[in-house]
Scaffold this motif. Structure first.
Motif, mmCIF file in Angstrom:
data_model
loop_
_atom_site.group_PDB
_atom_site.id
_atom_site.type_symbol
_atom_site.label_atom_id
_atom_site.label_comp_id
_atom_site.label_asym_id
_atom_site.label_seq_id
_atom_site.Cartn_x
_atom_site.Cartn_y
_atom_site.Cartn_z
ATOM 1 N N UNK A 47 0.799 -1.217 0.000
ATOM 2 C CA UNK A 47 0.000 0.000 0.000
ATOM 3 C C UNK A 47 0.835 1.272 0.000
ATOM 4 N N UNK A 48 2.151 1.175 0.290
ATOM 5 C CA UNK A 48 3.019 2.348 0.277
ATOM 6 C C UNK A 48 2.910 3.119 -1.031
ATOM 7 N N UNK A 49 2.791 2.382 -2.126
ATOM 8 C CA UNK A 49 2.777 3.030 -3.434
ATOM 9 C C UNK A 49 1.520 3.866 -3.650
ATOM 10 N N UNK A 50 0.476 3.587 -2.841
ATOM 11 C CA UNK A 50 -0.755 4.362 -2.951
ATOM 12 C C UNK A 50 -0.925 5.358 -1.813
ATOM 13 N N UNK A 51 -0.227 5.143 -0.707
ATOM 14 C CA UNK A 51 -0.404 5.989 0.480
ATOM 15 C C UNK A 51 -0.026 7.436 0.205
ATOM 16 N N UNK A 52 1.046 7.659 -0.561
ATOM 17 C CA UNK A 52 1.462 9.035 -0.825
ATOM 18 C C UNK A 52 0.462 9.753 -1.728
ATOM 19 N N UNK A 53 -0.207 8.976 -2.601
ATOM 20 C CA UNK A 53 -1.252 9.584 -3.431
ATOM 21 C C UNK A 53 -2.437 10.012 -2.569
ATOM 22 N N UNK A 54 -2.738 9.224 -1.534
ATOM 23 C CA UNK A 54 -3.812 9.577 -0.610
ATOM 24 C C UNK A 54 -3.487 10.885 0.111
ATOM 25 N N UNK A 55 -2.237 11.013 0.562
ATOM 26 C CA UNK A 55 -1.836 12.254 1.222
ATOM 27 C C UNK A 55 -1.903 13.429 0.254
ATOM 28 N N UNK A 56 -1.511 13.181 -0.981
ATOM 29 C CA UNK A 56 -1.577 14.231 -2.002
ATOM 30 C C UNK A 56 -3.006 14.738 -2.181
ATOM 31 N N UNK A 57 -3.965 13.826 -2.233
ATOM 32 C CA UNK A 57 -5.360 14.237 -2.397
ATOM 33 C C UNK A 57 -5.838 15.055 -1.208
ATOM 34 N N UNK A 58 -5.427 14.647 -0.012
ATOM 35 C CA UNK A 58 -5.824 15.391 1.186
ATOM 36 C C UNK A 58 -5.267 16.816 1.161
ATOM 37 N N UNK A 59 -3.978 16.946 0.851
ATOM 38 C CA UNK A 59 -3.347 18.267 0.836
ATOM 39 C C UNK A 59 -3.851 19.122 -0.322
ATOM 40 N N UNK A 60 -4.153 18.486 -1.426
ATOM 41 C CA UNK A 60 -4.674 19.229 -2.575
ATOM 42 C C UNK A 60 -6.052 19.795 -2.266
ATOM 43 N N UNK A 61 -6.856 19.003 -1.554
ATOM 44 C CA UNK A 61 -8.186 19.460 -1.169
ATOM 45 C C UNK A 61 -8.107 20.686 -0.260
ATOM 46 N N UNK A 62 -7.106 20.690 0.619
ATOM 47 C CA UNK A 62 -6.942 21.829 1.535
ATOM 48 C C UNK A 62 -6.249 23.017 0.870
ATOM 49 N N UNK A 63 -5.794 22.861 -0.372
ATOM 50 C CA UNK A 63 -5.175 23.958 -1.103
ATOM 51 C C UNK A 63 -3.697 24.151 -0.837
ATOM 52 N N UNK A 64 -3.068 23.209 -0.111
ATOM 53 C CA UNK A 64 -1.650 23.368 0.216
ATOM 54 C C UNK A 64 -0.725 22.964 -0.939
ATOM 55 N N UNK A 65 -1.150 22.009 -1.754
ATOM 56 C CA UNK A 65 -0.311 21.537 -2.866
ATOM 57 C C UNK A 65 -1.163 21.424 -4.125
ATOM 58 N N UNK A 66 -0.481 21.357 -5.274
ATOM 59 C CA UNK A 66 -1.195 21.178 -6.532
ATOM 60 C C UNK A 66 -0.502 20.185 -7.469
ATOM 61 N N UNK A 67 0.629 19.590 -7.006
ATOM 62 C CA UNK A 67 1.381 18.678 -7.863
ATOM 63 C C UNK A 67 1.989 17.554 -7.026
ATOM 64 N N UNK A 174 12.243 4.452 -3.680
ATOM 65 C CA UNK A 174 11.519 5.560 -4.286
ATOM 66 C C UNK A 174 10.940 6.444 -3.186
ATOM 67 N N UNK A 175 10.655 7.677 -3.549
ATOM 68 C CA UNK A 175 9.981 8.598 -2.640
ATOM 69 C C UNK A 175 8.887 9.330 -3.405
ATOM 70 N N UNK A 176 7.784 9.580 -2.710
ATOM 71 C CA UNK A 176 6.691 10.348 -3.283
ATOM 72 C C UNK A 176 6.714 11.763 -2.727
ATOM 73 N N UNK A 177 6.716 12.746 -3.611
ATOM 74 C CA UNK A 177 6.853 14.148 -3.211
ATOM 75 C C UNK A 177 5.607 14.925 -3.636
ATOM 76 N N UNK A 178 5.045 15.694 -2.716
ATOM 77 C CA UNK A 178 3.895 16.552 -3.008
ATOM 78 C C UNK A 178 4.325 17.999 -2.786
ATOM 79 N N UNK A 179 3.818 18.921 -3.610
ATOM 80 C CA UNK A 179 4.312 20.301 -3.533
ATOM 81 C C UNK A 179 3.384 21.254 -4.278
ATOM 82 N N UNK A 180 3.644 22.532 -4.056
ATOM 83 C CA UNK A 180 2.981 23.587 -4.800
ATOM 84 C C UNK A 180 3.987 24.116 -5.825
#
Length: 446
Positions: A47-67, A174-180
């Motif tokens: 599930x690691x490969x999907x967990x970072x995508x879940x965090x990305x969706x959460x942060x994107x919803x709050x407007x903190x990140x877009x990529x 590998x690492x999953x990176x979320x950012x604006x």
């Protein structure tokens, strides 16, 4: 077959029927637990490969990140320099590090020291890279550079996720990176961004202490410095930066989660190799707390040389965490009263300016308090001062004791009894016996 049966009967005779049944009864739940752990490990690895995508969706919803981006090639900065033949300079050839386990009042009388070879501190210029606010992460094309991830690759002992680094996986590297994402491009700058930038301890030792390495090169003294915006919003930390910034570098504030492209990034690597957090169940050892002497010297020398005067405010002080959101010592009211009865002045560090903190710590002969970032200021103590830290006995404190050793002050732990153990040591709660506290006061003043 017959021989095996005979051996089995002999074993049963020696063991006894009752003990044999007991052993069989215990074996079944142990086997089930083992299978559960295997399943748990497999599921989370998958599930690691999907967990970072879940965090990305959460942060994107709050407007903190877009990529978000997945980096499959992760190297340390030094590994990258060697692989690409990029020039770099090692700044600490032959340095030996002294790690100190302190005395614990009424429990461990002797101070224990161990010596290690220092990891390399390197200075280099990364070309056409991206930096991310509130992290140590640097990326270039499809390659991510992370010294801590590289260090953790073999043993997987540290919890290095946080901020832009949404998830990491050891085996696949590998690492999953979320950012604006931004269109901002900076021609040339010095990196002074890093993880845990809002924590006074980590901002002082883990980030700011590296600026002095860059300042030794005259050509870099006029360049702008990239600093985390969150750190500069805290008055004491902003004042600390101003005192360390002796060459008056222009400041470029970098917001959390923000990615900025830098054409030439002057980068000095870590001189403190202590992870922010450990994975649950990891046994901490001395090698997890390696500090170059430059961690203290680069801060202490600049601040004390620039201080106009030191007029001692109080000779005996107690650092209170009563107003902090995270109150570790559950009976702090009782303990504070004990120290007040012996003439200690209760201090709330969060209410003081940076200059007031420096003056207070430099002038005090005895400083006691509950473990916390305020003890960072003990690097400003005068030689021979005494520092007592109230903590719980389940943790070996190597960081503050090693720093105290560099400053030449006496350091001792007063151990309480743990009440509630959390995932992170900084969240543990404990109590301290009042009689033990009074005995400690008499001891530290003797």
């Amino acid at each position: 077959m017959i021989k095996a049966f005979i051996r089995g009967m002999e074993f049963l005779k020696e063991e006894g029927c009752y003990k044999f049944i007991q052993r069989m009864y215990k074996w079944i739940p142990e086997y089930i637990t083992w299978k559960k752990l295997l399943l748990h490990g497999w599921m989370f690895g998958y599930l690691d490969r999907y967990r970072w995508k879940w965090k990305y969706r959460q942060l994107k919803t709050s407007g903190k990140v877009d990529s978000c981006t997945l980096f499959r090639n992760v190297l340390s900065g030094l590994e990258y320099c060697c692989a690409t033949e990029q020039p770099y300079e090692i700044l600490n050839e032959g340095e030996r590090i002294e790690v100190v386990l302190p005395e614990c009042f009424e429990e461990r009388k002797s101070i224990q020291k161990k010596y290690f070879d220092s990891p390399p501190i390197y200075l280099t210029i990364f070309s056409n890279v991206d930096i991310y606010g509130a992290t140590d992460l640097i990326t270039k094309g499809k390659t991510a550079l992370s010294d801590l991830y590289s260090k953790n690759r073999e043993e997987n002992r540290y919890d290095i996720e946080g901020g832009c680094l949404a998830a990491c996986q050891k085996k696949s590297r590998w690492i999953g990176v979320v950012y604006r994402s931004t269109d901002e491009i900076i021609e040339r700058a010095i990196s002074c961004v890093g993880v845990a930038c809002k924590n006074y301890y980590h901002f002082t030792f883990g980030i700011l202490s590296r600026l002095a390495f860059v300042d030794k090169i005259e050509e870099y003294r006029s360049l702008p410095v990239l600093v985390d915006a969150d750190a500069l919003e805290i008055p004491q930390m902003r004042d600390l930066f101003d005192r360390i910034n002796v060459w008056h570098h222009p400041v470029i504030a970098v917001k959390e989660y923000t990615r900025i492209h830098v054409k030439q990034l002057i980068f000095a690597s870590q001189n403190m190799w202590m992870p922010l957090n450990f994975r649950r169940g990891v046994i901490v050892n001395e090698k997890d707390y390696l500090f170059s002497r430059t961690v203290v010297d680069n801060i202490r020398n600049r601040v004390l040389e620039g201080q106009q005067q030191f007029k001692a405010t109080y000779k005996k002080i107690f650092l209170s965490r009563r107003n902090c959101s995270n109150r570790r010592l559950l009976n702090d009211d009782e303990i504070e009263k004990n120290f007040v009865d012996y003439g200690y002045h209760v201090v709330f560090p969060e209410r003081l300016s940076f200059d007031e903190e420096v003056t207070l710590f430099h002038g005090a002969d005895i400083i006691v308090g509950v473990a916390g970032a305020a003890f960072t200021n003990m690097i400003f103590c005068h030689d021979g001062a005494k520092v007592g830290m109230i903590f719980h006995k389940d943790d070996n404190v190597y960081d503050f004791s090693s720093i105290a050793n560099m400053v030449d002050i006496e350091f001792i732990i007063l151990c309480g009894e743990i009440v509630n153990k959390q995932k992170y040591i900084s969240m543990d709660t404990f109590t301290l016996d009042g009689d033990k506290c009074r005995r400690f006061i008499k001891f530290i003043e003797g």
